[in-house]
Motif scaffolding. Sequence first.
Motif, mmCIF file in Angstrom:
data_model
loop_
_atom_site.group_PDB
_atom_site.id
_atom_site.type_symbol
_atom_site.label_atom_id
_atom_site.label_comp_id
_atom_site.label_asym_id
_atom_site.label_seq_id
_atom_site.Cartn_x
_atom_site.Cartn_y
_atom_site.Cartn_z
ATOM 1 N N ASP A 62 6.120 37.142 12.585
ATOM 2 C CA ASP A 62 6.696 36.172 13.527
ATOM 3 C C ASP A 62 7.683 36.831 14.482
ATOM 4 O O ASP A 62 8.183 36.175 15.403
ATOM 5 N N THR A 63 7.986 38.108 14.251
ATOM 6 C CA THR A 63 9.000 38.800 15.035
ATOM 7 C C THR A 63 8.391 39.975 15.792
ATOM 8 O O THR A 63 7.278 40.412 15.517
ATOM 9 N N THR A 64 9.160 40.484 16.720
ATOM 10 C CA THR A 64 8.820 41.722 17.421
ATOM 11 C C THR A 64 10.127 42.359 17.855
ATOM 12 O O THR A 64 11.207 41.762 17.681
ATOM 13 N N THR A 65 10.055 43.529 18.399
ATOM 14 C CA THR A 65 11.231 44.195 18.936
ATOM 15 C C THR A 65 11.085 44.260 20.444
ATOM 16 O O THR A 65 10.034 44.639 20.958
ATOM 17 N N HIS A 66 12.136 43.848 21.140
ATOM 18 C CA HIS A 66 12.145 43.906 22.603
ATOM 19 C C HIS A 66 13.463 44.506 23.047
ATOM 20 O O HIS A 66 14.529 44.006 22.660
ATOM 21 N N ARG A 67 13.381 45.588 23.802
ATOM 22 C CA ARG A 67 14.577 46.300 24.275
ATOM 23 C C ARG A 67 15.502 46.658 23.110
ATOM 24 O O ARG A 67 16.727 46.524 23.204
ATOM 25 N N GLY A 68 14.894 47.042 21.986
ATOM 26 C CA GLY A 68 15.658 47.492 20.834
ATOM 27 C C GLY A 68 16.208 46.404 19.933
ATOM 28 O O GLY A 68 16.878 46.695 18.953
ATOM 29 N N ALA A 69 15.924 45.137 20.245
ATOM 30 C CA ALA A 69 16.450 44.031 19.429
ATOM 31 C C ALA A 69 15.307 43.287 18.750
ATOM 32 O O ALA A 69 14.212 43.149 19.313
ATOM 33 N N LEU A 70 15.573 42.784 17.563
ATOM 34 C CA LEU A 70 14.611 41.947 16.858
ATOM 35 C C LEU A 70 14.630 40.557 17.490
ATOM 36 O O LEU A 70 15.693 39.952 17.657
ATOM 37 N N VAL A 71 13.450 40.049 17.861
ATOM 38 C CA VAL A 71 13.337 38.745 18.519
ATOM 39 C C VAL A 71 12.135 38.008 17.950
ATOM 40 O O VAL A 71 11.266 38.593 17.314
ATOM 41 N N TRP A 72 12.092 36.697 18.205
ATOM 42 C CA TRP A 72 10.907 35.920 17.840
ATOM 43 C C TRP A 72 9.760 36.343 18.748
ATOM 44 O O TRP A 72 9.918 36.441 19.968
#
Length: 141
Positions: free
Chosen positions: A50-60
Motif C-alpha cells: 500500500d506504500t511507496t517511496t517518493h523523494r525519499g519519504a514513505l507515502v501511500w
Amino acid sequence: MAFDVQITVDCSAPHDLADWWAQALGWQVEPQDEAFIRRMVDTGAATAEDTTTHRGALVWRVGAAITSPDPGRPRVLFQLVPEPKAVKNRLHLDVRVGPERVEAEVARLVGLGARELWRGRQGPFAWVTLADPEGNELCVT
C-alpha cells in the motif's frame, strides 16, 4: 446546506503529478505522516504494498494531494488508477492569470512539461488549452 468539495484527478503517477501541479499553481504538496503509515503497516491495518517511496519519504501508493496557501480553496487529490487517459476530460481546471499574463504563463507551464493543444476565443474571452504531463486538459485564461 453548503458542502466543501475536493477535486480528484485520476492518474498513473499521483506523486509526480501532484509535484507538477503544485509547482504549476504555486501550491504545496500535502505532507503525508510517515510515522502513521509505518504504524498502519506494523499493526497490519495496511500492507507494504500500500506504500511507496517518493523523494525519499514513505507515502501511500495510491494518492497525493496539493493544497493552496490561501484558505478556502479546494484540495486537489491525485489518485492512482490502472487505466490510461483515453478521451478528452469532461471537467478541467481553468488557471486564471489575466489576459496580460496568459502568454508568459503558457510558456512557463510548457517549460514545466505541459503541451499546448489549442487556442480558443469567444467574443472578448480567449484561452489556451494545455495538457499536463499525463494529458489532462487545463485552460490558461
